[in-house]
Design an enzyme around this catalytic site. Structure first.
Site, short mmCIF file in Angstrom:
data_model
loop_
_atom_site.label_atom_id
_atom_site.label_comp_id
_atom_site.label_asym_id
_atom_site.label_seq_id
_atom_site.Cartn_x
_atom_site.Cartn_y
_atom_site.Cartn_z
N TYR A 122 -11.39 -7.41 7.46
CA TYR A 122 -10.60 -7.42 7.04
C TYR A 122 -10.42 -8.86 6.06
O TYR A 122 -9.71 -9.32 7.96
CB TYR A 122 -9.13 -6.40 7.27
CG TYR A 122 -8.34 -7.08 6.26
CD1 TYR A 122 -8.03 -6.63 4.99
CD2 TYR A 122 -6.80 -7.90 6.05
CE1 TYR A 122 -6.79 -6.74 4.15
CE2 TYR A 122 -5.89 -8.18 5.64
CZ TYR A 122 -6.02 -7.22 4.19
OH TYR A 122 -5.09 -7.43 3.63
N TYR B 152 1.19 -1.50 0.23
CA TYR B 152 0.06 -0.27 0.58
C TYR B 152 0.65 1.26 -0.09
O TYR B 152 0.85 2.10 1.18
CB TYR B 152 -0.67 -0.03 1.00
CG TYR B 152 -2.02 -1.00 0.75
CD1 TYR B 152 -3.08 -0.87 0.22
CD2 TYR B 152 -1.51 -2.25 1.94
CE1 TYR B 152 -4.07 -1.80 0.02
CE2 TYR B 152 -2.72 -3.54 1.65
CZ TYR B 152 -4.08 -2.83 0.62
OH TYR B 152 -5.26 -4.11 0.61
N ASP C 36 -12.35 -16.66 10.11
CA ASP C 36 -11.32 -15.96 9.90
C ASP C 36 -10.11 -15.87 10.65
O ASP C 36 -10.40 -14.47 11.30
CB ASP C 36 -10.79 -14.98 9.09
CG ASP C 36 -10.12 -14.61 8.71
OD1 ASP C 36 -9.09 -14.65 9.04
OD2 ASP C 36 -10.08 -13.36 7.66
N LYS D 104 -0.70 -15.92 9.50
CA LYS D 104 -0.18 -15.47 9.72
C LYS D 104 1.00 -15.86 11.50
O LYS D 104 2.31 -16.76 10.31
CB LYS D 104 -0.67 -13.97 10.60
CG LYS D 104 -0.51 -13.55 9.87
CD LYS D 104 -1.36 -11.62 9.90
CE LYS D 104 -1.77 -10.80 9.51
NZ LYS D 104 -3.27 -10.61 8.89
C1 LIG Z 1 -3.73 -10.75 7.47
C2 LIG Z 1 -5.04 -11.14 7.67
C3 LIG Z 1 -5.31 -11.25 6.53
C4 LIG Z 1 -4.89 -11.69 5.21
O1 LIG Z 1 -3.65 -12.57 5.15
P1 LIG Z 1 -2.45 -12.90 4.39
O2 LIG Z 1 -1.33 -13.90 4.66
O3 LIG Z 1 -1.53 -11.22 3.88
O4 LIG Z 1 -2.61 -13.27 2.66
C5 LIG Z 1 -7.34 -12.71 5.78
N1 LIG Z 1 -7.43 -12.38 7.59
C6 LIG Z 1 -7.22 -11.73 8.39
C7 LIG Z 1 -8.11 -11.66 9.32
C8 LIG Z 1 -6.24 -10.99 8.40
O5 LIG Z 1 -5.84 -10.44 9.42
#
Ligand SMILES: *Cc1c(COP(=O)(O)O)cnc(C)c1O
Length: 442
Positions: A154, A23, A263, A292
């Site tokens: 997100y 970004y 997620d 992550k």
């Molecule tokens: C960082 C993140 C993603 C995306 O993961 P990437 O490895 O950057 O593609 C998806 N969902 C959440 C909640 C995140 O914090």
């Protein structure tokens, strides 16, 4: 350009205008050069040649939970390199993948029983969305192709994941023909940690649940799945919300045959003070994405887990298989280091609760600054919300001068420190955040 000329220019000069950062414009603010990293510390060089040694308050975007050059993780990678670094996963399998899948199923909430390895968090979200659509088709509900998500959420930057991100922050308007129109619920009411419990305005939760039920009732024939970040919305604003909203989503999803997708890419592996954030609500989703911190921040790897019921339905679908298969699926190096990282998590509870207590104490003084709207701490997440957008360049510099690496965004200065931080590191992070905010924003 002749190599000698390239060598004469600093690394940061060579970087600028050549390679994109997240970004950021090609000619955006100069990045810092990392010359080394060990334990919780980064060794940095600024464009003007200044050196900084800084405690990493970001855990490299929430992933490096056991610190840099961790001897156990280094050794796990070395051992796997001596066997083999990568093989295709089509028709082949290997010990690191099977072992990691077994560990994940053992750790994950009860009915999650099957694992799909993806190469990044965003890709695992894509896989979860495709899985939900295939599941519904197999269940005789092919009209269910849309998703219900939360405002302020997100879920990643790929096209499918982007469609379930907050429609305004997610910049949907820039990609009108790429991003599928999804359904969104208002952000659930916020919750505050008080004496180890998340407390909230119960009447506001009642109203939210009522609106949620209405939306689902109206659109249930179209909804394949509900996707949310449980308890803590990360990149969408470091926002903590009421566990009862998740219980209500669980009930509604089950009632209407909708898949509930959590997620946990940011929240998983103890970040919120529970192994998985879903434990705050005492429920389990049908599908869960992790990423992550999965590899301790060493390599890119994510996973999607689902229940046996969902997997069985996929098996009975027309194609009979989940329609996805990345080239680098279940990369052995990534799986080996993830396995070792999960083993290192053993005994995390006492460490995490100590960090949470120390973070609360370290950030408390910030509450009296005039630019600060709110200070909040959940697990090993400490957030300072300002009244105005953060001056990212100035705050970064001011924090580095105090020995801490931060990467604020919007109106938030926050930390997600590595779990191996000692009491003094947490104190330093708190002082740097408070000092930098006081200096730059007052
Ligand atoms: C960082 C993140 C993603 C995306 O993961 P990437 O490895 O950057 O593609 C998806 N969902 C959440 C909640 C995140 O914090």
């Amino acid at each position: 350009m002749p190599e000698t000329v390239a060598a004469a220019r600093s690394l940061i000069e060579r970087d600028r205008g050549l390679v994109w950062h997240p970004y950021a414009a090609l000619d955006g603010p100069a990045p810092y050069e990392v010359t080394g990293a060990s334990g919780v510390r980064l060794h940095l060089r600024a464009e003007d040649g200044t050196h900084f040694e800084a405690v990493d308050g970001m855990s490299s975007w929430w992933s490096a939970i056991h610190g840099y050059r961790n001897p156990v993780l280094d050794e796990a990678l070395r051992k796997q390199i001596e066997r083999f670094s990568h093989v295709m996963f089509g028709g082949l399998t290997h010990e690191p993948a099977v072992r990691l899948a077994e560990q994940l199923v053992r750790l994950a909430p009860e009915p999650l029983a099957h694992v799909f390895f993806a190469d990044s968090g965003s890709v695992s979200v894509e896989v979860a969305l495709k899985l939900a659509v295939q599941y519904q088709a197999s269940a005789g509900r092919p009209s269910r192709q849309r998703f219900l998500a939360l405002r302020g959420g997100y879920h990643g930057d790929t096209v499918g994941a982007m469609s379930v991100c907050d429609p305004i922050d997610g910049m949907h308007s820039a990609f009108p023909n790429l991003v599928a129109p999804q359904l969104f619920l208002q952000r659930p009411p916020k919750a505050t940690l008080v004496g180890g419990r998340l407390v909230t305005d119960e009447l506001a939760v009642d109203a939210w649940v009522e609106a949620m039920d209405e939306t689902i009732l109206r659109h249930r024939a179209e909804i394949a799945g509900i996707i949310v970040e449980p308890i803590l919305q990360g990149a969408g604003g470091m926002y903590v919300y009421a566990p009862r909203c998740l219980e209500a989503l669980r009930r509604a999803a089950s009632e209407h045959g909708i898949l509930l997708i959590f997620d946990e890419i940011a929240t998983g592996f103890s970040r919120t003070g529970k192994l998985f954030a879903t434990e705050w609500a005492g429920i389990a989703p049908d599908v869960m994405c992790v990423g992550k911190a999965l590899t301790g921040g060493y390599l890119t790897l994510a996973a999607m887990l689902c229940t046996a019921e969902v997997a069985t339905m996929i098996g009975q679908s027309a194609p009979g298989v989940l329609l996805h298969g990345p080239t680098f699926m279940a990369n052995p190096l990534a799986c080996a280091v993830a396995s070792a990282s999960l083993e290192l998590l053993d005994g995390w509870e006492s460490r995490l609760s100590r960090i949470g207590t120390e973070l609360s104490a370290a950030l408390a003084p910030a509450a009296s600054l005039s630019s600060v709207r709110e200070v909040r701490v959940l697990g090993a997440v400490g957030v300072i919300e300002l009244d105005e957008p953060v001056d990212v360049v100035a705050i970064t510099r001011a924090a580095l001068e105090r020995g801490v690496w931060l990467r604020p965004f919007r109106n938030l200065v926050y930390t997600m420190p590595p779990y191996v931080c000692g009491p003094q590191d947490i104190k330093d992070i708190g002082e740097a955040i408070t000092g930098a905010v006081a200096q730059v924003h007052g």
